[in-house]
Motif scaffolding. Structure first.
Motif, short mmCIF file in Angstrom:
data_model
loop_
_atom_site.label_atom_id
_atom_site.label_comp_id
_atom_site.label_asym_id
_atom_site.label_seq_id
_atom_site.Cartn_x
_atom_site.Cartn_y
_atom_site.Cartn_z
N VAL A 191 -31.10 9.58 7.41
CA VAL A 191 -31.55 10.93 7.73
C VAL A 191 -30.47 11.55 8.62
CG1 VAL A 191 -33.33 12.33 8.85
CG2 VAL A 191 -33.97 10.25 7.58
N LEU A 192 -30.06 12.75 8.26
CA LEU A 192 -29.09 13.52 9.02
C LEU A 192 -29.75 14.82 9.47
CD1 LEU A 192 -26.15 13.20 6.48
CD2 LEU A 192 -26.27 12.05 8.70
N ASP A 244 -20.17 26.22 9.64
CA ASP A 244 -20.89 25.62 10.78
C ASP A 244 -22.25 25.04 10.41
OD1 ASP A 244 -18.89 26.03 12.68
OD2 ASP A 244 -19.59 28.06 13.10
N GLU A 245 -22.40 24.57 9.19
CA GLU A 245 -23.64 23.91 8.78
C GLU A 245 -23.36 22.44 8.52
OE1 GLU A 245 -24.91 26.05 5.33
OE2 GLU A 245 -25.86 27.61 6.51
N LEU A 246 -24.37 21.62 8.74
CA LEU A 246 -24.27 20.20 8.44
C LEU A 246 -24.31 20.00 6.94
CD1 LEU A 246 -24.32 17.23 9.39
CD2 LEU A 246 -26.81 17.42 9.47
N GLU A 247 -23.43 19.19 6.42
CA GLU A 247 -23.47 18.80 5.01
C GLU A 247 -23.37 17.29 4.92
OE1 GLU A 247 -19.08 18.91 3.08
OE2 GLU A 247 -19.97 20.87 3.40
N ALA A 248 -24.05 16.73 3.94
CA ALA A 248 -23.98 15.29 3.69
C ALA A 248 -22.80 15.01 2.77
CB ALA A 248 -25.28 14.82 3.05
N ARG A 249 -22.21 13.83 2.94
CA ARG A 249 -21.07 13.43 2.12
C ARG A 249 -21.29 12.00 1.66
NH1 ARG A 249 -15.86 15.85 3.85
NH2 ARG A 249 -15.20 13.83 4.61
N TYR A 250 -20.63 11.65 0.54
CA TYR A 250 -20.77 10.33 -0.06
C TYR A 250 -19.44 9.84 -0.59
CZ TYR A 250 -21.77 7.06 -3.89
OH TYR A 250 -21.75 5.99 -4.74
N VAL A 251 -19.16 8.57 -0.37
CA VAL A 251 -17.99 7.90 -0.95
C VAL A 251 -18.50 6.63 -1.63
CG1 VAL A 251 -15.79 6.77 -0.48
CG2 VAL A 251 -16.45 8.81 0.82
N TYR A 287 -31.12 16.87 -0.15
CA TYR A 287 -31.03 15.47 -0.58
C TYR A 287 -29.67 15.19 -1.18
CZ TYR A 287 -36.06 15.13 0.05
OH TYR A 287 -37.30 15.12 0.60
N LEU A 288 -29.17 14.00 -0.91
CA LEU A 288 -27.98 13.48 -1.57
C LEU A 288 -28.28 12.03 -1.89
CD1 LEU A 288 -25.06 13.60 -2.55
CD2 LEU A 288 -24.34 13.08 -0.20
N SER A 289 -28.59 11.78 -3.15
CA SER A 289 -28.95 10.44 -3.58
C SER A 289 -27.94 9.98 -4.61
CB SER A 289 -30.36 10.45 -4.18
OG SER A 289 -30.74 9.15 -4.56
N ALA A 290 -27.26 8.89 -4.30
CA ALA A 290 -26.25 8.34 -5.20
C ALA A 290 -26.34 6.82 -5.14
CB ALA A 290 -24.87 8.85 -4.81
N VAL A 323 -30.48 11.06 2.67
CA VAL A 323 -29.39 10.58 1.83
C VAL A 323 -29.60 9.11 1.47
CG1 VAL A 323 -27.76 12.21 2.86
CG2 VAL A 323 -27.93 9.90 3.80
N GLY A 324 -28.98 8.70 0.38
CA GLY A 324 -28.97 7.28 0.02
C GLY A 324 -29.82 6.96 -1.19
N GLN A 325 -30.36 5.78 -1.17
CA GLN A 325 -31.07 5.20 -2.31
C GLN A 325 -32.54 5.64 -2.34
OE1 GLN A 325 -29.56 3.48 -4.60
NE2 GLN A 325 -27.62 2.97 -3.65
#
Length: 150
Positions: free
Chosen positions: A48-49, A141-148, A125-128, A97-99
């Motif tokens: 959670v972010l 200036d907004e929070l964004e989720a990132r994935y590698v 949501y960012l689900s990968a 984010v996540g699974q």
């Protein structure tokens, strides 16, 4: 002892399972987005972010959640309430984010996960797949989720 979430006082760019950490938002440098918080690798985890707002004084939090703790206690309603207690100071730009599919489909976690989703309210949501998830302040200036990927 039930599932517990603890504050991580070390590197906010390496938040381990069942810990949360916060850091001052890092604005983009010359257009490049820079992670403010980052989790250790996810396999079946979610995170959670959230942020304290927008602008120069933005604080960002990341909470790394595993299905079970080291004593085989499942994530439960009590753990979801711990997450919400942390989020009380971070009301903006919330992400899950996540699974997430694993959490939706795994009993007995699915009910507690749905409770958490309901309590968080409006979220992105960012689900990968397996990999590293993080949160960064973008150019507006907004929070964004990132994935590698792993």
């Amino acid at each position: 002892m039930p599932y517990q979430i603890f504050q991580w006082n070390a590197d906010p760019l390496a938040i381990p399972e069942r810990y949360w950490a916060s850091a001052q938002g890092v604005p983009p440098e010359g257009g490049d987005v820079v992670d403010t918080v980052r989790f250790t690798q996810f396999t079946s985890c979610i995170g959670v972010l959230a942020s304290s707002g927008e602008g120069e004084d933005t604080q960002v939090v990341g909470i790394h959640l595993s299905l079970m703790d080291a004593n085989d206690n499942w994530f439960d309603i009590g753990a979801a309430q711990q997450v919400m207690a942390v989020l009380a100071n971070y009301p903006d730009n919330r992400w899950i984010v996540g699974q997430t599919t694993i959490w939706e489909d795994t009993d007995p976690v699915s009910a507690a996960y749905q409770y958490l989703v309901d309590q968080i309210g409006e979220a992105n949501y960012l689900s990968a797949d397996d990999g590293i998830y993080s949160g960064a302040i973008n150019q507006v200036d907004e929070l964004e989720a990132r994935y590698v990927a792993a």
